[in-house]
Write a protein that holds these residues in place. Structure first.
Motif, short mmCIF file in Angstrom:
data_model
loop_
_atom_site.label_atom_id
_atom_site.label_comp_id
_atom_site.label_asym_id
_atom_site.label_seq_id
_atom_site.Cartn_x
_atom_site.Cartn_y
_atom_site.Cartn_z
N LYS A 1 1.30 1.64 6.79
CA LYS A 1 1.43 3.04 7.20
C LYS A 1 1.61 3.91 5.96
O LYS A 1 2.71 4.07 5.45
N GLY A 2 0.50 4.43 5.46
CA GLY A 2 0.55 5.30 4.30
C GLY A 2 0.48 4.58 2.97
O GLY A 2 0.74 5.19 1.93
N TYR A 3 0.12 3.32 2.98
CA TYR A 3 0.02 2.58 1.72
C TYR A 3 -0.93 1.40 1.89
O TYR A 3 -1.27 1.00 3.01
N THR A 4 -1.36 0.86 0.76
CA THR A 4 -2.15 -0.38 0.75
C THR A 4 -1.36 -1.43 -0.02
O THR A 4 -0.89 -1.17 -1.14
N TYR A 5 -1.21 -2.58 0.59
CA TYR A 5 -0.47 -3.68 -0.04
C TYR A 5 -1.48 -4.69 -0.56
O TYR A 5 -2.41 -5.08 0.14
N ARG A 6 -1.28 -5.13 -1.82
CA ARG A 6 -2.21 -6.08 -2.42
C ARG A 6 -1.48 -7.18 -3.17
O ARG A 6 -0.45 -6.94 -3.79
N ARG B 1 7.99 -3.59 2.33
CA ARG B 1 7.09 -3.33 3.46
C ARG B 1 7.88 -3.09 4.75
O ARG B 1 7.55 -2.19 5.53
N THR B 2 8.91 -3.88 4.95
CA THR B 2 9.75 -3.70 6.14
C THR B 2 10.38 -2.31 6.14
O THR B 2 10.40 -1.61 7.16
N ALA B 3 10.88 -1.90 4.97
CA ALA B 3 11.52 -0.59 4.87
C ALA B 3 10.50 0.54 5.03
O ALA B 3 10.79 1.56 5.67
N LEU B 4 9.30 0.36 4.48
CA LEU B 4 8.27 1.39 4.59
C LEU B 4 7.84 1.60 6.03
O LEU B 4 7.58 2.73 6.46
N GLU B 5 7.76 0.52 6.77
CA GLU B 5 7.37 0.64 8.18
C GLU B 5 8.42 1.44 8.96
O GLU B 5 8.09 2.19 9.87
N LYS B 6 9.68 1.27 8.59
CA LYS B 6 10.75 2.01 9.27
C LYS B 6 10.72 3.49 8.89
O LYS B 6 10.95 4.37 9.72
#
Length: 265
Positions: A199-204, A258-263
């Motif tokens: 949500k609002g980012y790309t993880y690589r 990632r967990t924090a970003l989703e929240k």
């Protein structure tokens, strides 16, 4: 020299250049401050109440400030010199494409050293009470000097002969550490690259770069930047992403982010 080693050499050269520039600027600034100070006669006080008082105080303040700049530049030069000296001294980096080869060679050296120490101690035990026979046996191993062999067969300050137990224990611990690193790198080399949209980012996860990273369409807000920094992610202008090394700790930190970003989203 591989690409990683070339980058390290270039980094060292850049730091050495920065140190030299700062050192030169420090010397020049110090000379300027000293020249300014020499313009004031030795022991000359500020003439309080004289029309020159204000100008004199300002001039002396500039002298003090110039000396301060010289010392600050000297500290800067020392900082870069220390950083340049430390390049390449941190052991075998996981970023080095030849890391596995180097680690295996390091492990082989450790294993050979362990066997040499054990063989030497065995000879010393078997020929206890006959120093000359012990020394002859050690020399026959082919890797000890006569002086070193004599040292080994004579009790040390604690009454020990041969290689002390802690030397073998420490070497054995280092072998285990290197074996774990080799296993981790081998496992990592077998990983596939990962790219997932959040949500609002790309993880690589980029195995070639040996980096786990977060990419954002623009500059993330302060709360997200603080979150990334708190998990040791650093902004990489060359990659346009927030990155840290792709290892177990990095993967764990990425999961927390990632967990924090989703929240947050």
């Amino acid at each position: 020299m591989n690409d990683y080693e070339a980058k390290q050499a270039a980094r060292k050269a850049r730091l050495e250049e920065l140190a030299a520039n700062a050192r030169g600027a420090s010397t020049a600034t110090y000379k300027r401050a000293r020249s300014m100070a020499e313009a004031i006669p030795f022991g000359q006080p500020i003439l309080v109440g004289h029309h020159s008082e204000g100008r004199d105080r300002n001039f002396r303040s500039r002298i003090h400030s110039t000396y301060g700049k010289a010392f600050a530049l000297d500290d800067k030069a020392k900082h870069y010199e220390q950083k340049a000296a430390s390049v390449g001294t941190g052991g075998i980096s996981s970023d080095d494409p030849a890391a596995l080869t180097k680690l295996r060679a390091e492990l082989a050296d450790m294993e050979a050293s362990q066997e040499r120490m054990k063989a030497a101690n065995k000879i010393i035990r078997q020929r206890a009470g006959d120093e000359d026979a012990q020394v002859d046996g050690l020399l026959a191993l082919g890797w000890l000097t006569n002086e070193r062999a004599r040292e080994l067969v004579r009790p040390d300050f604690a009454g020990r002969v041969g290689f002390p137990g802690y030397a073998l224990t420490n070497n054995n611990a280092n072998m285990r550490r290197v074996k774990l690193r080799i296993a981790e790198l081998e496992q990592r080399r077998q990983r596939a690259d990962v790219e997932q949209e959040g949500k609002g980012y790309t993880y690589r996860e980029d195995t070639a770069e040996n980096r786990v990273m977060f990419e954002f369409p623009g500059k993330p807000d302060e709360a997200i930047r603080a979150l990334l920094k708190s998990h040791a992610f650093k902004w990489s202008p060359s990659r346009g992403a927030w990155v840290r090394q792709l290892n177990n700790a990095g993967l764990w930190a990425a999961q927390q982010v990632r967990t924090a970003l989703e929240k947050i989203a």
